[in-house]
Write a protein that holds these residues in place. Sequence first.
Motif, PDB file in Angstrom:
ATOM      1  N   SER A 232       0.920  -1.065   0.093  1.00 40.76           N
ATOM      2  CA  SER A 232       0.108   0.188  -0.031  1.00 40.76           C
ATOM      3  C   SER A 232       0.830   1.286   0.056  1.00 40.76           C
ATOM      4  O   SER A 232       0.451   2.281  -0.205  1.00 40.76           O
ATOM      5  CB  SER A 232      -0.920   0.063   1.215  1.00 40.76           C
ATOM      6  N   ALA A 316      -2.235   3.174   7.091  1.00 36.09           N
ATOM      7  CA  ALA A 316      -3.367   3.979   6.743  1.00 36.09           C
ATOM      8  C   ALA A 316      -2.731   5.541   6.826  1.00 36.09           C
ATOM      9  O   ALA A 316      -3.369   6.186   6.003  1.00 36.09           O
ATOM     10  CB  ALA A 316      -4.266   3.626   7.919  1.00 36.09           C
ATOM     11  N   ARG A 319      -1.154   6.104   3.373  1.00 39.31           N
ATOM     12  CA  ARG A 319      -2.296   6.095   2.525  1.00 39.31           C
ATOM     13  C   ARG A 319      -2.950   7.390   2.349  1.00 39.31           C
ATOM     14  O   ARG A 319      -3.303   8.023   1.468  1.00 39.31           O
ATOM     15  CB  ARG A 319      -3.238   4.928   2.574  1.00 39.31           C
ATOM     16  N   VAL A 372     -10.227   5.519   2.825  1.00 34.36           N
ATOM     17  CA  VAL A 372      -9.074   5.741   3.223  1.00 34.36           C
ATOM     18  C   VAL A 372      -9.060   6.638   4.506  1.00 34.36           C
ATOM     19  O   VAL A 372      -8.378   6.306   5.620  1.00 34.36           O
ATOM     20  CB  VAL A 372      -7.869   6.414   2.206  1.00 34.36           C
ATOM     21  N   ILE A 393      -5.187  -0.698   1.903  1.00 33.46           N
ATOM     22  CA  ILE A 393      -4.182  -0.061   2.977  1.00 33.46           C
ATOM     23  C   ILE A 393      -3.222  -1.373   3.583  1.00 33.46           C
ATOM     24  O   ILE A 393      -2.290  -0.911   3.864  1.00 33.46           O
ATOM     25  CB  ILE A 393      -5.266   0.404   4.042  1.00 33.46           C
TER      26      ILE A 393
END
Length: 393
Positions: A232, A316, A319, A372, A393
């Motif tokens: 990711s 996360a 991202r 996201v 993610i």
Amino acid sequence: MAYEVMARIDAMADDLFAEGVEAERLGKLADETAKKMREAGVIRMLQPKEHGGLEVHPREFAETVMRMASLNPSAGWVHGIVGVHPWQLAFADPRCQEEIWASDPDTWMASPYMPGGVCIPVEGGYRFSGRWQFSSGTDHCDWAFLGAMVGGSDGKPLIPPQALHVIIPRSDYEIVEDSWDVVGLRGTGSKDLVVKDVFVPDYRVMDGGKVIDGTAVREYGRTETLYLLPWSTMFPLGITSATVGICEGLLRHADDYQRGRINAQGTAVKDDPYTMFAVGEAAADLRAARDSLLANVDRMWDLVDAGKTPTFEQRAEGRQTQVQAAWRAVTAIDRIYARCGGNALRMDKPLQRFWRDAHAGLHHAIHVPGTVFHGASLSRLGVEPPPHLQVMI
């Protein structure tokens, strides 16, 4: 090594720009552009050294994608997407690596990873069928990574779903020629692919879940920092870098256009404080978008290089930063383009093409902010996001 790739791109800058116009007309990269990209080594930047690759730092890869996209948006987009595939192939079955790279280390692989196909288990592998959209650069590729789900004997995906990444040669899929008629990124040739009941051996199929959570690369035994980075982080990097680079190209063309322009009030634009402030503010936002994307890659690299495995929350956050960089960059050039006057709309000026291509870049699934941002916010609160908020993610 990376500086040599950048130098080759710089040396071809005028030709790459002119070929961007040709790509728009053709609906795919010009053959000359693909040839130049091969000669420059852009698709081998993340490829393992034992297979003729350069194994550069992902920041350097991102910077060359940005430069390419600022000259020729479609070439930058293909550079960013096709250029990531060797990174994943580096921890595929060695037989597959040999099959693809042994005779030509410059072999290009298309995608997409969207689960458009079904794999039905049979002895030694799978029977595979499906249809996929958005296969960027596919006319110049000889292999493809295609997303699929494991199916039952009835041909329907199993529940719960089991995601696969299937690696197949050009001889096993059809490119649908009239399937890419779009308003932006026309020159990427992101056509549909069709697979009709082909056999795929086990060694050319990767477990999609293990690829994304990092299990696959660890099972393979790779120890290089580059290949231990999260999927990711790496997969979105080329796409967002291309989008930011396209925006940088628009800013450069806008500056060239505005330098001698007289506005409707008869004032030289360079003497118009309102326009100069607005453009200056937007240019700073664009620079911040670039810097945040590159800093995000550096941060993840340092974490992995120190022997740590990024948590879901850290992935996360990465991202979240990457998605925001894309939106910040495109929002910035909206403010710039809107202040270039009516003649900037003319089709014989490059501004409109860069503006259309940048907006097309935001339409990629990895740039959808809702899930996201939601997943990252929950993670920060110590709440495990539900499965649909963990995708990509």
